[in-house]
Design a protein around this motif. Sequence first.
Motif, PDB file in Angstrom:
ATOM      1  N   PHE A  15     -16.996   1.089  10.617  1.00  0.00           N
ATOM      2  CA  PHE A  15     -15.711   1.720  10.354  1.00  0.00           C
ATOM      3  C   PHE A  15     -15.137   1.074   9.105  1.00  0.00           C
ATOM      4  N   LEU A  16     -15.118   1.814   7.982  1.00  0.00           N
ATOM      5  CA  LEU A  16     -14.620   1.299   6.711  1.00  0.00           C
ATOM      6  C   LEU A  16     -13.198   1.792   6.504  1.00  0.00           C
ATOM      7  N   HIS A  17     -12.293   0.854   6.343  1.00  0.00           N
ATOM      8  CA  HIS A  17     -10.880   1.175   6.134  1.00  0.00           C
ATOM      9  C   HIS A  17     -10.479   0.793   4.714  1.00  0.00           C
ATOM     10  N   THR A  18      -9.787   1.696   4.026  1.00  0.00           N
ATOM     11  CA  THR A  18      -9.320   1.453   2.662  1.00  0.00           C
ATOM     12  C   THR A  18      -7.881   0.975   2.665  1.00  0.00           C
ATOM     13  N   SER A  19      -7.664  -0.190   2.096  1.00  0.00           N
ATOM     14  CA  SER A  19      -6.318  -0.730   1.914  1.00  0.00           C
ATOM     15  C   SER A  19      -5.997  -0.682   0.413  1.00  0.00           C
ATOM     16  N   GLY A  20      -5.367  -1.700  -0.116  1.00  0.00           N
ATOM     17  CA  GLY A  20      -5.061  -1.762  -1.538  1.00  0.00           C
ATOM     18  C   GLY A  20      -4.487  -3.116  -1.891  1.00  0.00           C
ATOM     19  N   SER A  21      -4.738  -3.564  -3.117  1.00  0.00           N
ATOM     20  CA  SER A  21      -4.352  -4.931  -3.475  1.00  0.00           C
ATOM     21  C   SER A  21      -2.861  -5.112  -3.701  1.00  0.00           C
ATOM     22  N   SER A  22      -2.076  -4.048  -3.542  1.00  0.00           N
ATOM     23  CA  SER A  22      -0.623  -4.237  -3.570  1.00  0.00           C
ATOM     24  C   SER A  22      -0.156  -5.085  -2.390  1.00  0.00           C
ATOM     25  N   THR A  45       1.995 -14.006   1.805  1.00  0.00           N
ATOM     26  CA  THR A  45       3.047 -13.321   2.549  1.00  0.00           C
ATOM     27  C   THR A  45       3.353 -12.016   1.836  1.00  0.00           C
ATOM     28  N   PRO A  46       3.163 -10.863   2.466  1.00  0.00           N
ATOM     29  CA  PRO A  46       3.346  -9.589   1.766  1.00  0.00           C
ATOM     30  C   PRO A  46       4.817  -9.279   1.514  1.00  0.00           C
ATOM     31  N   MET A  47       5.044  -8.438   0.495  1.00  0.00           N
ATOM     32  CA  MET A  47       6.368  -7.875   0.286  1.00  0.00           C
ATOM     33  C   MET A  47       6.783  -7.070   1.510  1.00  0.00           C
ATOM     34  N   ASP A  48       8.083  -6.845   1.648  1.00  0.00           N
ATOM     35  CA  ASP A  48       8.576  -6.106   2.804  1.00  0.00           C
ATOM     36  C   ASP A  48       7.936  -4.730   2.917  1.00  0.00           C
ATOM     37  N   THR A  49       7.689  -4.083   1.784  1.00  0.00           N
ATOM     38  CA  THR A  49       7.127  -2.737   1.811  1.00  0.00           C
ATOM     39  C   THR A  49       5.636  -2.716   2.119  1.00  0.00           C
ATOM     40  N   ARG A  50       4.985  -3.875   2.179  1.00  0.00           N
ATOM     41  CA  ARG A  50       3.548  -3.948   2.434  1.00  0.00           C
ATOM     42  C   ARG A  50       3.219  -4.571   3.793  1.00  0.00           C
ATOM     43  N   GLU A  51       4.237  -4.932   4.557  1.00  0.00           N
ATOM     44  CA  GLU A  51       3.982  -5.593   5.842  1.00  0.00           C
ATOM     45  C   GLU A  51       3.200  -4.701   6.796  1.00  0.00           C
ATOM     46  N   ASP A  52       3.530  -3.410   6.842  1.00  0.00           N
ATOM     47  CA  ASP A  52       2.827  -2.498   7.742  1.00  0.00           C
ATOM     48  C   ASP A  52       1.366  -2.348   7.341  1.00  0.00           C
ATOM     49  N   ARG A  53       1.103  -2.289   6.052  1.00  0.00           N
ATOM     50  CA  ARG A  53      -0.284  -2.155   5.583  1.00  0.00           C
ATOM     51  C   ARG A  53      -1.098  -3.385   5.973  1.00  0.00           C
TER      52      ARG A  53
END
Length: 220
Positions: A15-22, A45-53
């Motif tokens: 199962f290959l999942h695509t994320s992103g380096s943001s 620690t991710p930015m607030d907008t990237r926590e879900d990702r």
Amino acid sequence: METFISALRGSGKPFLHTSGSSVVGDDARGDAVSEQIYDEETPFTPMDTREDRVAINNQVRRAGIDEAVRSVVIVPSMIYGEALGLPTDSDQLPQIIRKSREVGAGVHVGKGVNRWSNVHIRDLAQLYLLALTKAPSASYFFAENGEESYGDIAIAVSKALGFGGKTVSWYAEDAIAELGDWARFAIASNSRVRAVHARNLLGWKPAEESLLDWIEIHLK
């Protein structure tokens, strides 16, 4: 994601999942270059907008340990090059090109000193093939083959479009107002990564032309 994992549970199938380096991006708004360079083992620690990702990435990797799914997370940086299948574009460079055409100059957010790693779509496709056949379960791969500042990208786009290298600054607030919060983490941030695992564990060898060379040759 829960539906996919549930369907694959116990199968051992890939199962290959695509994320992103943001996910490792910051809130530089184009005005600062980060000295932080991440590989796959670097904590962040991710930015607030990237926590879900990031939470989804972790969920996929846990399935590779707890659910008997051969899960792999691939984390591309800025993608460039012509689409190889469906007629679609990536996000970042096309938006810069579009805005540059609109204003008659290469565009960058703020000072344009923020830097992003990048990867050619053909090299990225090869990484997916390697991951599909060779990647161990719960693995995590950045995908990059170089990096550039958005200021240098703006100059290259300007020259390729016939604007003579002229560039203009796009105020971060204006970019966010036009493109939403996407602008903050995608074209105004730093995202500097190194694909250590892809090269060392899978033998990935990206070989396509650089981002700036691609802009010079293909963008008219």
